[in-house]
Design a protein around this motif. Structure first.
Motif, PDB file in Angstrom:
ATOM      1  N   GLU A 142       0.820  -1.214   0.000  1.00  0.00           N
ATOM      2  CA  GLU A 142       0.000   0.000   0.000  1.00  0.00           C
ATOM      3  C   GLU A 142       0.855   1.266   0.000  1.00  0.00           C
ATOM      4  N   LEU A 143       1.894   1.301   0.838  1.00  0.00           N
ATOM      5  CA  LEU A 143       2.739   2.497   0.872  1.00  0.00           C
ATOM      6  C   LEU A 143       3.534   2.636  -0.420  1.00  0.00           C
ATOM      7  N   THR A 144       3.999   1.516  -0.965  1.00  0.00           N
ATOM      8  CA  THR A 144       4.723   1.569  -2.240  1.00  0.00           C
ATOM      9  C   THR A 144       3.819   2.142  -3.326  1.00  0.00           C
ATOM     10  N   ASP A 145       2.583   1.665  -3.411  1.00  0.00           N
ATOM     11  CA  ASP A 145       1.631   2.181  -4.404  1.00  0.00           C
ATOM     12  C   ASP A 145       1.376   3.673  -4.205  1.00  0.00           C
ATOM     13  N   ARG A 146       1.228   4.071  -2.966  1.00  0.00           N
ATOM     14  CA  ARG A 146       0.981   5.491  -2.652  1.00  0.00           C
ATOM     15  C   ARG A 146       2.154   6.369  -3.097  1.00  0.00           C
ATOM     16  N   LEU A 147       3.374   5.902  -2.823  1.00  0.00           N
ATOM     17  CA  LEU A 147       4.559   6.656  -3.223  1.00  0.00           C
ATOM     18  C   LEU A 147       4.687   6.731  -4.744  1.00  0.00           C
ATOM     19  N   ILE A 148       4.382   5.631  -5.432  1.00  0.00           N
ATOM     20  CA  ILE A 148       4.400   5.631  -6.903  1.00  0.00           C
ATOM     21  C   ILE A 148       3.404   6.669  -7.426  1.00  0.00           C
ATOM     22  N   LYS A 149       2.188   6.651  -6.904  1.00  0.00           N
ATOM     23  CA  LYS A 149       1.151   7.600  -7.348  1.00  0.00           C
ATOM     24  C   LYS A 149       1.570   9.041  -7.105  1.00  0.00           C
ATOM     25  N   ASP A 150       2.387   9.270  -6.073  1.00  0.00           N
ATOM     26  CA  ASP A 150       2.841  10.623  -5.755  1.00  0.00           C
ATOM     27  C   ASP A 150       4.140  10.981  -6.477  1.00  0.00           C
ATOM     28  N   GLY A 151       4.593  10.100  -7.375  1.00  0.00           N
ATOM     29  CA  GLY A 151       5.713  10.432  -8.247  1.00  0.00           C
ATOM     30  C   GLY A 151       7.090   9.996  -7.789  1.00  0.00           C
ATOM     31  N   TYR A 152       7.177   9.198  -6.742  1.00  0.00           N
ATOM     32  CA  TYR A 152       8.487   8.725  -6.290  1.00  0.00           C
ATOM     33  C   TYR A 152       8.881   7.487  -7.076  1.00  0.00           C
ATOM     34  N   GLU A 153      10.168   7.322  -7.309  1.00  0.00           N
ATOM     35  CA  GLU A 153      10.692   6.211  -8.095  1.00  0.00           C
ATOM     36  C   GLU A 153      10.899   4.981  -7.218  1.00  0.00           C
ATOM     37  N   VAL A 154      10.354   3.854  -7.657  1.00  0.00           N
ATOM     38  CA  VAL A 154      10.610   2.578  -7.000  1.00  0.00           C
ATOM     39  C   VAL A 154      11.759   1.922  -7.749  1.00  0.00           C
ATOM     40  N   ILE A 155      12.828   1.574  -7.035  1.00  0.00           N
ATOM     41  CA  ILE A 155      13.988   0.983  -7.699  1.00  0.00           C
ATOM     42  C   ILE A 155      14.019  -0.537  -7.558  1.00  0.00           C
ATOM     43  N   SER A 156      13.207  -1.087  -6.648  1.00  0.00           N
ATOM     44  CA  SER A 156      13.041  -2.535  -6.575  1.00  0.00           C
ATOM     45  C   SER A 156      11.803  -2.863  -5.754  1.00  0.00           C
ATOM     46  N   GLY A 157      11.193  -3.985  -6.116  1.00  0.00           N
ATOM     47  CA  GLY A 157      10.068  -4.503  -5.356  1.00  0.00           C
ATOM     48  C   GLY A 157       8.746  -3.841  -5.678  1.00  0.00           C
ATOM     49  N   PRO A 158       7.791  -4.180  -4.837  1.00  0.00           N
ATOM     50  CA  PRO A 158       7.878  -5.077  -3.695  1.00  0.00           C
ATOM     51  C   PRO A 158       8.211  -6.509  -4.127  1.00  0.00           C
ATOM     52  N   ARG A 159       9.030  -7.144  -3.299  1.00  0.00           N
ATOM     53  CA  ARG A 159       9.500  -8.496  -3.606  1.00  0.00           C
ATOM     54  C   ARG A 159      10.051  -9.137  -2.338  1.00  0.00           C
ATOM     55  N   THR A 160      10.183 -10.455  -2.402  1.00  0.00           N
ATOM     56  CA  THR A 160      10.876 -11.174  -1.335  1.00  0.00           C
ATOM     57  C   THR A 160      12.318 -11.331  -1.776  1.00  0.00           C
ATOM     58  N   THR A 161      13.234 -10.857  -0.970  1.00  0.00           N
ATOM     59  CA  THR A 161      14.648 -10.909  -1.306  1.00  0.00           C
ATOM     60  C   THR A 161      15.222 -12.292  -1.030  1.00  0.00           C
ATOM     61  N   GLY A 162      16.429 -12.540  -1.493  1.00  0.00           N
ATOM     62  CA  GLY A 162      17.093 -13.820  -1.274  1.00  0.00           C
ATOM     63  C   GLY A 162      17.300 -14.152   0.187  1.00  0.00           C
ATOM     64  N   ASP A 163      17.389 -13.121   1.026  1.00  0.00           N
ATOM     65  CA  ASP A 163      17.569 -13.378   2.458  1.00  0.00           C
ATOM     66  C   ASP A 163      16.249 -13.336   3.229  1.00  0.00           C
ATOM     67  N   GLY A 164      15.120 -13.349   2.482  1.00  0.00           N
ATOM     68  CA  GLY A 164      13.828 -13.539   3.122  1.00  0.00           C
ATOM     69  C   GLY A 164      13.047 -12.293   3.496  1.00  0.00           C
ATOM     70  N   TYR A 165      13.546 -11.111   3.186  1.00  0.00           N
ATOM     71  CA  TYR A 165      12.808  -9.890   3.488  1.00  0.00           C
ATOM     72  C   TYR A 165      11.792  -9.598   2.391  1.00  0.00           C
ATOM     73  N   TYR A 166      10.615  -9.144   2.772  1.00  0.00           N
ATOM     74  CA  TYR A 166       9.657  -8.615   1.810  1.00  0.00           C
ATOM     75  C   TYR A 166       9.830  -7.108   1.855  1.00  0.00           C
ATOM     76  N   GLU A 167      10.199  -6.522   0.716  1.00  0.00           N
ATOM     77  CA  GLU A 167      10.560  -5.106   0.734  1.00  0.00           C
ATOM     78  C   GLU A 167      10.360  -4.452  -0.616  1.00  0.00           C
ATOM     79  N   SER A 168      10.325  -3.146  -0.581  1.00  0.00           N
ATOM     80  CA  SER A 168      10.497  -2.328  -1.778  1.00  0.00           C
ATOM     81  C   SER A 168      11.491  -1.233  -1.410  1.00  0.00           C
TER      82      SER A 168
END
Length: 127
Positions: A87-113
């Motif tokens: 939800e926060l990632t979507d909100r930031l995208i809508k407000d014009g901020y650049e997402v450089i990765s994710g949301p995704r589960t990383t190799g070390d198990g974190y869910y992040e963007s």
């Protein structure tokens, strides 16, 4: 032992304060202003007790913030759930901020963007 706070110099104190209040529910103290040096700062507090000091003074060097560099690279906020990250990632995208990765589960198990936030600073959003 715990980290008491993290600090960063910014060009626009008010815009930076508003960013962290709007997206990360920070609360701010009153601005500190040293009239001799023209140094100004706010302490931003977050729900779990973490604090970020944002600071400004005349004649600061403003260098490019490349993603692969030495030194401090990002600040991470844990939101508690995958849904909150999405939800926060979507909100930031809508407000014009650049997402450089994710949301995704990383190799070390974190869910992040990871986003490029205010003044080009990288912010990790995780659960």
């Amino acid at each position: 032992m715990r980290i008491e706070h993290i600090a960063m110099y910014v060009n626009d104190l008010e815009a930076t304060k508003s960013f962290f209040v709007k997206y990360f529910n920070a609360t701010s103290n009153e601005m500190y202003h040293n009239k001799t040096t023209d140094f100004r700062s706010y302490f931003l507090s977050f729900e779990d007790g973490a604090r970020l000091e944002i600071m400004n003074k005349p004649l600061m060097e403003d260098v490019d913030k490349t993603l692969s560099r030495t030194g401090y690279v990002h600040i991470a906020f844990s939101l508690g759930s995958k849904q909150a990250v999405d939800e926060l990632t979507d909100r930031l995208i809508k407000d014009g901020y650049e997402v450089i990765s994710g949301p995704r589960t990383t190799g070390d198990g974190y869910y992040e963007s990871c986003i490029i936030g205010i003044e080009g600073n990288q912010i990790e959003i995780t659960c």
